[in-house]
Each structure stands twice: as C-alpha cells, then as structure tokens.
Design a protein around this motif. Structure first.
Motif, PDB file in Angstrom:
ATOM      1  N   HIS A 126       0.845  -1.198   0.000  1.00 37.71           N
ATOM      2  CA  HIS A 126       0.000   0.000   0.000  1.00 37.71           C
ATOM      3  C   HIS A 126       0.881   1.248   0.000  1.00 37.71           C
ATOM      4  CE1 HIS A 126      -2.897   3.016   1.340  1.00 37.71           C
ATOM      5  NE2 HIS A 126      -3.868   2.166   1.017  1.00 37.71           N
ATOM      6  N   PRO A 127       0.506   2.305  -0.757  1.00 32.63           N
ATOM      7  CA  PRO A 127       1.336   3.516  -0.795  1.00 32.63           C
ATOM      8  C   PRO A 127       1.631   4.100   0.579  1.00 32.63           C
ATOM      9  CG  PRO A 127      -0.333   3.590  -2.513  1.00 32.63           C
ATOM     10  CD  PRO A 127      -0.625   2.373  -1.696  1.00 32.63           C
ATOM     11  N   ALA A 128       0.683   3.984   1.505  1.00 36.66           N
ATOM     12  CA  ALA A 128       0.893   4.549   2.839  1.00 36.66           C
ATOM     13  C   ALA A 128       2.001   3.832   3.595  1.00 36.66           C
ATOM     14  CB  ALA A 128      -0.406   4.492   3.649  1.00 36.66           C
ATOM     15  N   SER A 129       2.287   2.599   3.218  1.00 34.92           N
ATOM     16  CA  SER A 129       3.315   1.826   3.910  1.00 34.92           C
ATOM     17  C   SER A 129       4.690   2.461   3.771  1.00 34.92           C
ATOM     18  CB  SER A 129       3.340   0.397   3.380  1.00 34.92           C
ATOM     19  OG  SER A 129       4.250  -0.393   4.114  1.00 34.92           O
ATOM     20  N   ALA A 130       4.903   3.195   2.685  1.00 37.10           N
ATOM     21  CA  ALA A 130       6.202   3.833   2.452  1.00 37.10           C
ATOM     22  C   ALA A 130       6.487   4.934   3.471  1.00 37.10           C
ATOM     23  CB  ALA A 130       6.258   4.398   1.034  1.00 37.10           C
ATOM     24  N   TRP A 131       5.470   5.384   4.186  1.00 40.45           N
ATOM     25  CA  TRP A 131       5.649   6.443   5.183  1.00 40.45           C
ATOM     26  C   TRP A 131       6.385   5.943   6.433  1.00 40.45           C
ATOM     27  CZ3 TRP A 131       2.656  11.281   6.306  1.00 40.45           C
ATOM     28  CH2 TRP A 131       2.150  11.879   5.132  1.00 40.45           C
ATOM     29  N   PHE A 132       6.479   4.644   6.623  1.00 36.43           N
ATOM     30  CA  PHE A 132       6.933   4.112   7.902  1.00 36.43           C
ATOM     31  C   PHE A 132       8.101   3.145   7.732  1.00 36.43           C
ATOM     32  CE2 PHE A 132       2.410   4.997   7.928  1.00 36.43           C
ATOM     33  CZ  PHE A 132       2.355   5.983   8.901  1.00 36.43           C
ATOM     34  N   ARG A 133       8.995   3.187   8.724  1.00 29.69           N
ATOM     35  CA  ARG A 133      10.110   2.239   8.735  1.00 29.69           C
ATOM     36  C   ARG A 133       9.595   0.865   9.143  1.00 29.69           C
ATOM     37  NH1 ARG A 133      14.594   4.356  12.599  1.00 29.69           N
ATOM     38  NH2 ARG A 133      15.448   2.312  12.065  1.00 29.69           N
ATOM     39  N   ARG A 134      10.245  -0.136   8.598  1.00 30.98           N
ATOM     40  CA  ARG A 134       9.867  -1.518   8.935  1.00 30.98           C
ATOM     41  C   ARG A 134      11.059  -2.257   9.522  1.00 30.98           C
ATOM     42  NH1 ARG A 134       5.240  -4.038   7.308  1.00 30.98           N
ATOM     43  NH2 ARG A 134       3.778  -2.796   6.073  1.00 30.98           N
ATOM     44  N   ARG A 135      10.746  -3.221  10.342  1.00 24.55           N
ATOM     45  CA  ARG A 135      11.736  -4.168  10.856  1.00 24.55           C
ATOM     46  C   ARG A 135      11.222  -5.546  10.501  1.00 24.55           C
ATOM     47  NH1 ARG A 135      12.523  -2.997  16.579  1.00 24.55           N
ATOM     48  NH2 ARG A 135      14.279  -1.660  16.001  1.00 24.55           N
ATOM     49  N   GLY A 136      11.680  -6.033   9.344  1.00 20.27           N
ATOM     50  CA  GLY A 136      11.141  -7.275   8.824  1.00 20.27           C
ATOM     51  C   GLY A 136       9.698  -7.086   8.395  1.00 20.27           C
ATOM     52  N   GLU A 137       8.820  -7.910   8.908  1.00 13.42           N
ATOM     53  CA  GLU A 137       7.399  -7.811   8.586  1.00 13.42           C
ATOM     54  C   GLU A 137       6.658  -6.822   9.477  1.00 13.42           C
ATOM     55  OE1 GLU A 137       5.848  -9.387   5.994  1.00 13.42           O
ATOM     56  OE2 GLU A 137       7.916  -9.905   5.450  1.00 13.42           O
ATOM     57  N   SER A 138       7.346  -6.334  10.506  1.00 17.17           N
ATOM     58  CA  SER A 138       6.701  -5.444  11.468  1.00 17.17           C
ATOM     59  C   SER A 138       7.121  -3.992  11.237  1.00 17.17           C
ATOM     60  CB  SER A 138       7.070  -5.851  12.902  1.00 17.17           C
ATOM     61  OG  SER A 138       6.720  -7.196  13.163  1.00 17.17           O
ATOM     62  N   PHE A 139       6.341  -3.090  11.782  1.00 17.68           N
ATOM     63  CA  PHE A 139       6.710  -1.677  11.736  1.00 17.68           C
ATOM     64  C   PHE A 139       7.701  -1.368  12.855  1.00 17.68           C
ATOM     65  CE2 PHE A 139       2.634  -1.641   9.523  1.00 17.68           C
ATOM     66  CZ  PHE A 139       2.937  -0.835   8.425  1.00 17.68           C
ATOM     67  N   HIS A 140       8.661  -0.496  12.545  1.00 13.00           N
ATOM     68  CA  HIS A 140       9.650  -0.065  13.530  1.00 13.00           C
ATOM     69  C   HIS A 140       8.985   0.871  14.532  1.00 13.00           C
ATOM     70  CE1 HIS A 140      13.113   2.154  15.170  1.00 13.00           C
ATOM     71  NE2 HIS A 140      13.842   1.111  14.821  1.00 13.00           N
TER      72      HIS A 140
END
Length: 433
Positions: A126-140
């Motif tokens: 989803h485009p909104a996902s690019a707003w957030f850092r991730r740690r693997g499958e989870s959000f940072h």
C-alpha cells in the motif's frame, strides 16, 4: 548560519499543556467545548512578570495519550480545544509581546495516525506503507514503545508532510519549532525540510532535542539553529550535588566551544527531567543552578513551576513523567524563589550580551568557583560557594582590581569593593572595574 535577530533577547517560559490544564492524565478526558487551552491565557501576565519573552509549548496536536503519539498534526488536541482557542492564545500572547514555540513530533506518530491505519490495513504494498520504517514484517517503533510508529524519513511524502505542517502553524502566528526526538532522526531529513520552511518564514527558529553527541556537527548537518544543552544541565546539578565544581568547569569549557558555532537552548528543568528543586540534595543550591543558567551564554528556558520551587521526580515507569507535569490552577503567590527568578532574569535583560557570553575560570576548587562571563568588552564576575564556611574573596587575587556587587546572597554592598565574603552556600555577581 545565525539565529533570527529576535532570539538574542529570547527567554522562554516552557510548559506542557496537556498536564498544565489537567487534560492528561485525567480520569475523564475533557472535551473540546471545555476550551482548556484558553486557561494558558490566564498565565500570560505571569510569564511577562517573570521576565519571559516567549511561551514554549509542549504538544498541542491531536493525540490519544501524552501528546507525543500524534494522530493529526493539523488539528488541535480535542482535550485542549479547537482552532479558535489556538487563535485566541496566539492573539493574547502577541498582545503582550510574547512569542510562541511549538513542539513538533516528526520522528514518530501514534497508532491512530490515519496513514498508519491505512498502511496496517493495506499491507506492505500500500502507498501509505512507504511512510513508515519496517523491521522485517513489522513496523519499527520508537525506542521500543509499541504505540509510537517510526516514520520513514527518506520518503518524499514524509518530507512534504513535515514542511506543510510547519508552514501551516507558522502562518497561524507561531515563531518556531522544538523538534522532538531529533536525535533519532537523520540529519539529512531536517536539511531537506528546514530550508523549504525558511523560504517562507526566514525569522522562524528551530531547536532540536539532542541529548548526547557532537552538537556543532549536528547543527551544521541538520541546519537547525540550536540544540538542547543537556551536557550543561547535567553538569550543573551533578557538580552541586557532588561538591565538585571541576565538572561544571569542564562543561562550561565545552559550552564555550559550542557557542563558537551556535547558541544552545539552556535549562535547569523541563518536562522530561526531575524538577531542579527535587534533583538537588541541598535546596539552597537551587539558587546556584539558576545563577549559572542566567549568567552563561545561551537561550534560557524556565520550566513552568520551577520559578515557584515546585518539586517532582521523574521515574522510569509508565506514567513516570506525571509528577513533573502536574495541573496548575492559578498563578503563584509572591515568594523568595519567584523573586530570585525575576531578579536574575531582569539582570540578564539589562545585559543582553549574556546571550553569547563565554566563561573563563578565575578560581576553582571542589566547593568554590569564580568565573568571568563576558562578550567583547562587557563582563561580570560570578562567585559560587557550596562550602559550609564563608569564603573570603579577594578581587585582586582574581586579577580584578575592584568591583560592585550587583546580586547575591544576604545583603550585598553597593559600593566599590576589593574584598568581600561569599556566605556559606551562597553566591555573588560582581560588576568589575
């Protein structure tokens, strides 16, 4: 890069709005129609009488709990009120000549932030996902706090959003931004955001919350105007508690180096630390801490309540900040500690060169410290005594022929002197000749 001209005369009175007006923590959160933000207006005259030139506000934007879990950067927190309440606060502050500093949380957002909900529901593509850092499958998350989701500071949309938020509230009448948790944000992010904001608001001031690190390098790389001077804060109370002025002297030498590059935000208390009256083992040394704050270079900030000797201990637990962020009902009665704040702030206003002043030690022991604070041809001598005995002070021994005591413990003389006594656990400020 120089501060906007008005900052040379800035003295902030800082408060944490959600706690100050009793909106958080609260058994029953107030509704917007209670207009609690307007309660701060009732304190503006107190800020003026204190000698402050501006109000530094903690978070005022929509959030779920403590304000640092932002859900909407463009909306006043409903527990505080609405846009009309904010406009009223700005107008009343302006009427008194007070500036306003806002607290911007741009490292992370709360779990109710609309973009995060979209990213959570829409998945990694989803485009909104690019707003957030991730740690693997989870959000940072920020420092392990599951309710604080870290933004992706390399995402152009996040840069654009931050620029838009800053411009919006500056256009509504504010004067600058405290950048929360700036130590966790890449310097390159601020270096992309701030020049865009400054194009429209060249007089805006930006101070980054930084705890440790190479302050001058951060200022240069991030293009901020200032950072929070935690090194000096720690050295002030620690040297007083440990009866070790060598620590303070070392920190002031470091402080001189910082002043060659930028003017730090200085303080002895804020919403994130134990109040100075509780931090110090000897309550008499609150005076010494304040003397150092207001006789050294920097842009000083007084945390609301400290000017009345309020106490409160920060604890490392959930809700551990509550004791240092209490509700306030009405401006304080006159007191010795309030009068001391007013006197020392008044002295600083009469000597505006103190904004850029550097210090040099004249005499140093564990319990005695005399230093010259000066800029250009202007200077003052500060003598601090935390010993149980009086200190016989000879000005010629400090290479000062004579001077006049302009502030201090007891009943200082007004005539020219060459020798004097600093009372036990006392202090003097001397205008040298």
């Amino acid at each position: 890069m120089a501060d906007p001209g008005w900052v040379a005369h800035a003295i902030w009175w800082q408060l944490y709005p959600l706690g100050f007006v009793g909106a958080f923590p609260a058994a029953q959160p107030p509704a917007a129609d209670e207009h609690r933000l307007r309660r701060i207006v009732g304190w503006l005259d107190h800020a003026v009488q204190l000698g402050a030139s501006g109000i530094a506000l903690g978070p005022i934007f929509a959030s779920r709990t403590h304000g640092y879990d932002t859900t909407d950067h463009f909306r006043i927190d409903p527990r505080l009120g609405d846009d009309d309440d904010f406009d009223h606060l700005v107008a009343e502050a302006r009427r008194r000549g007070l500036r306003l500093l806002l607290d911007g949380v741009f490292n992370h957002v709360g779990t109710d932030f609309a973009g995060y909900r979209e990213a959570l529901d829409g998945g990694p593509d989803h485009p909104a996902s690019a707003w957030f850092r991730r740690r693997g499958e989870s959000f940072h998350t920020f420092e392990g706090h599951g309710e604080l989701i870290t933004l992706n500071h390399d995402e152009p949309a996040v840069i654009e959003h931050t620029v838009a938020v800053m411009r919006h509230w500056l256009s509504r009448g504010t004067d600058g931004w405290r950048l929360d948790a700036a130590y966790a944000v890449p310097d390159r992010f601020w270096a992309q955001v701030l020049p865009q904001v400054r194009r429209d608001f060249p007089d805006a001031w930006f101070v980054a919350e930084v705890i440790h690190g190479d302050y001058p390098a951060i200022v240069q790389a991030a293009t901020v105007d200032s950072v929070t001077q935690y090194e000096l804060w720690k050295a002030i109370w620690s040297s007083l508690n440990d009866r070790n002025f060598h620590e303070l002297d070392w920190a002031l030498k470091r402080h001189n180096d910082f002043l060659a590059t930028f003017i730090p935000l200085t303080f002895v208390g804020n919403h994130d630390v134990t109040r100075i009256a509780s931090q110090l083992a000897n309550s008499a040394h609150v005076e010494h801490a304040l003397v150092v704050l207001l006789t050294t270079g920097g842009t000083p900030s007084i945390y609301a309540g400290d000017e009345s000797g309020h106490r409160g201990v920060k604890e490392d637990r959930r809700g551990g900040d509550d004791a240092v962020r209490p509700e306030f009902s009405s401006p304080p009665e006159d007191s010795d500690v309030l009068r001391l704040h007013q006197h020392l702030i008044g002295l600083r206003r009469r000597h505006p060169w103190l904004h850029t002043a550097t210090t040099s030690p004249l005499l140093l022991t564990n319990t005695h410290y005399a230093y010259r604070t000066g800029a250009g041809a202007e200077s003052l001598i500060v003598a601090l005594n935390i010993d149980d005995a009086p200190w016989a002070l000879s000005l010629p021994d400090l290479a000062v022929p004579s001077g006049r005591v302009v502030a201090g413990s007891g009943a200082p003389p007004h005539e020219d002197i060459t020798d004097t006594r600093v009372p036990p656990h006392g202090w003097l400020i001397i205008d040298p000749h």
